[in-house]
Write an enzyme that holds these catalytic residues in place. Structure first.
Site, PDB file in Angstrom:
ATOM      1  N   LYS A 190       0.830  -1.184   0.000  1.00  0.00           N
ATOM      2  CA  LYS A 190       0.000   0.000   0.000  1.00  0.00           C
ATOM      3  C   LYS A 190       0.887   1.265   0.000  1.00  0.00           C
ATOM      4  O   LYS A 190       2.063   1.142   0.319  1.00  0.00           O
ATOM      5  CB  LYS A 190      -0.920  -0.014   1.231  1.00  0.00           C
ATOM      6  CG  LYS A 190      -0.146  -0.100   2.557  1.00  0.00           C
ATOM      7  CD  LYS A 190      -0.868   0.558   3.654  1.00  0.00           C
ATOM      8  CE  LYS A 190      -0.322   1.898   3.926  1.00  0.00           C
ATOM      9  NZ  LYS A 190       0.817   1.995   4.825  1.00  0.00           N
ATOM     10  N   HIS A 201      -6.064  -0.044   5.985  1.00  0.00           N
ATOM     11  CA  HIS A 201      -6.135  -1.061   7.037  1.00  0.00           C
ATOM     12  C   HIS A 201      -7.470  -1.072   7.774  1.00  0.00           C
ATOM     13  O   HIS A 201      -8.139  -2.096   7.850  1.00  0.00           O
ATOM     14  CB  HIS A 201      -5.025  -0.832   8.063  1.00  0.00           C
ATOM     15  CG  HIS A 201      -3.642  -0.911   7.488  1.00  0.00           C
ATOM     16  ND1 HIS A 201      -3.270  -1.883   6.595  1.00  0.00           N
ATOM     17  CD2 HIS A 201      -2.541  -0.149   7.678  1.00  0.00           C
ATOM     18  CE1 HIS A 201      -1.990  -1.718   6.270  1.00  0.00           C
ATOM     19  NE2 HIS A 201      -1.535  -0.660   6.905  1.00  0.00           N
TER      20      HIS A 201
END
Ligand code: BG6
Length: 554
Positions: A205, A297
């Site tokens: 990410k 997340h």
């Protein structure tokens, strides 16, 4: 390399010395190399190509995770680590660098030399710019050579670079013909399409900076790789307790009947860190807490808590259900973002007894930075299960305590029978807390009678902790991520559409925060539980954030 009777290519197994038994150093754990969902872990060997191999992530997480896999006998023979980077170094220097990462992580005195030998067995390093076709040709030649050293034509490209490099790397891999399955046979190629061996790309990410850039990135990736080859990492999903959430919900009958708007009052999802930005200020200045933690997340954790039961425990079924609940998240109204989201930045304070500087005083942070180091977000879900139940997500650096947890707050009983017996603050509703880290486990608080003649009530916690109950330390998230990718199990990886949906959810907040910079960013003291504005956000709905202290499971 030779062909066997069936015409398949075979290779000589290199000599790795004594392969019996599993040595455990660094992390105490039994040798069970089993998948949390059953079955032995049995990843394919591969050439593991890392971009960004000299960076922080490789040094602190990836290489130690490989070492852990080696310790537990899970790293398949024939796997070779290949570094690709701009720095000039030869294979030997590369090996020393990787050895250094392991030594730094575990302490040189406990590191097992045989395991290192196994992991760092003849690693290769290819020097090249990220946009240099010649470098990628050299990489291709090394990979062809390694196919004869046991990788069976399996190739895993791990992009541990700053996100700005993802598109160029993907394009170069495509142009060099490296996105196709490998040249030799033997790999299982699970789900990657036909062809000898498999080729997978693992992407760290953040997947873009907003919806538009996420779509652009997906477009670039999609021109080169098939979605079945793409593993977008959310290492939070690989944390043991997060996986256990699915087991808790769907392997027990007692939770699912109450997992809905009838019984759940609200849900808190917290990822609090005591660390600051460490050496990552240039990245963090651009990202901020909303992009760094909430979008990748916490929204993924939210989707696991809120999704419907999947029809099967496989990647497609689980990811389809997560996608459905993400789509059901009510759009945050652009005109009222402040009622739904809070940002703040830490100023100097004391964390775990130590004085620490404020964010703006950190190395390589702008003295007038507006980057948020704390973000809180309220989500509502417009579906039958969750209508009216708020989900509060919060994350922050330099908070009072390092803790990641999911707290499900249940409603009060409809009739208060013990009105007179409730000492002080009244009846405490049940709370189910899943502790993701540290001290992985979960606890359920229930009201209980205080021993004695009088009927007095007191909340008690039924607590379960991995460390003490199962006497076993869970796999680290990056171990799980690496093994899953080598096995071709995509369940814990984020699909492109999910990543885009997460950007859709936070989009109005990002836009408001960029277009309306505050005159001064709200602050919180390092070592506290965050800004007052976040307390106000949740207090408007009649709730308060949890402030868990060590040993206090409530
Ligand atoms: C990363 C973020 O994804 O997760 C970091 O970029 C953060 O800023 C880290 O510190 C936290 O991960 P963990 O596993 O240590 O909780």
């Amino acid at each position: 390399m030779e062909r066997d009777a069936a015409g398949r290519l075979t290779y000589d197994e290199p000599d790795y010395g004594d392969e019996s038994g599993v040595r455990v150093t660094g992390r105490a754990r039994t040798a069970a190399a089993a998948s949390p969902f059953g079955g032995e872990r049995n990843p394919d060997p591969c050439s593991l190509v890392m971009f960004g191999v000299t960076g922080d992530l490789a040094h602190r997480k990836l290489i130690p995770a490989l070492y852990d896999l080696g310790c537990h006998g899970i790293l398949p023979f024939g796997t070779t680590l290949v570094g690709y980077g701009r720095q000039a170094m030869d294979d030997e220097a590369f090996r020393s660098l990787m050895q250094q990462a392991i030594d730094d992580h575990y302490g040189v005195e406990v590191v097992d030399g045989d395991t290192c030998e196994r992991i760092l067995h003849r690693p290769r390093y290819v020097q090249g710019q990220f946009d240099d076709p010649e470098g990628f040709k050299r990489l291709a030649a090394v990979l062809d050579e390694l196919d004869g050293r046991g990788s069976r034509g399996n190739r895993m490209f791990y992009l541990a670079t700053p996100p700005s490099q993802f598109p160029v790397l993907v394009k170069q891999l495509g142009a060099a013909g490296l996105a196709r399955p490998g040249a030799t046979g033997g790999g299982r190629g699970q789900g990657d399409g036909a062809g000898p061996g498999w080729t997978r790309i693992v992407i760290e990410k953040p997947f873009g900076r907003d919806l538009e850039t996420a779509r652009d990135l997906d477009r670039v990736i999609g021109q080169v790789f098939d979605e079945r080859q793409v593993y977008r990492i959310d290492h939070y999903l690989a944390k043991e307790t997060v996986q256990n959430l699915l087991v808790l919900r769907f392997a027990n009958v007692i939770f699912e009947p109450v997992w809905n708007r009838r019984y759940v009052d609200y849900v808190e999802i917290t990822a609090a860190e005591t660390l600051g930005v460490e050496h990552r200020a240039p990245y963090y200045e651009e990202a901020g807490a909303l992009r760094d933690m909430i979008t990748p997340h916490l929204i993924q954790l939210f989707s696991l808590v809120a999704m419907e039961p999947p029809a099967a425990f496989d990647a497609d079924a689980v990811r389809d259900e997560k996608m459905k609940v993400l789509r059901a998240v009510r759009p945050i109204p652009a005109h009222a973002v402040d009622d739904w989201a809070v940002r703040a930045q830490y100023v100097a304070g004391r964390v775990e007894g130590k004085q620490v500087p404020g964010y703006r005083e950190e190395e390589r942070v702008a003295a007038d930075s507006y980057t948020e180091t704390y973000a809180a977000l309220k989500l509502l879900v417009d579906n039958w299960r969750w209508e009216g139940v708020p989900f509060y997500l919060r994350t922050g650096k330099r908070m009072a305590r390092r803790i990641t947890e999911i707290a499900i707050h249940f409603k009060r009983p409809p009739v208060l029978l013990f009105r007179d017996a409730m000492a002080g603050g009244g009846l405490q509703p049940n709370v189910l807390v899943l502790r993701v880290q540290p001290d992985e486990g979960f606890s359920l608080t229930i009201e209980s009678k205080v021993p004695g003649h009088a009927v007095a009530l007191q909340p008690v916690a039924m607590d379960y902790s991995y460390g003490t109950t199962l006497n076993e330390l869970p796999f680290s998230a990056y171990e799980t991520v690496l093994v899953d990718a080598m096995e071709g199990d995509m369940t814990l990886f984020t699909r492109g559409d999910q990543a885009e949906e997460a950007w859709r959810i936070v989009g109005p907040v990002l836009e408001a925060w960029v277009s309306r910079p505050p005159r001064s960013i709200p602050i919180y003291e390092a070592g506290s539980w965050g800004p007052e504005a976040a307390d106000a956000l949740i207090a408007r709905d009649g709730h308060t954030w949890r402030r868990p202290t060590k040993g206090d499971e409530r």
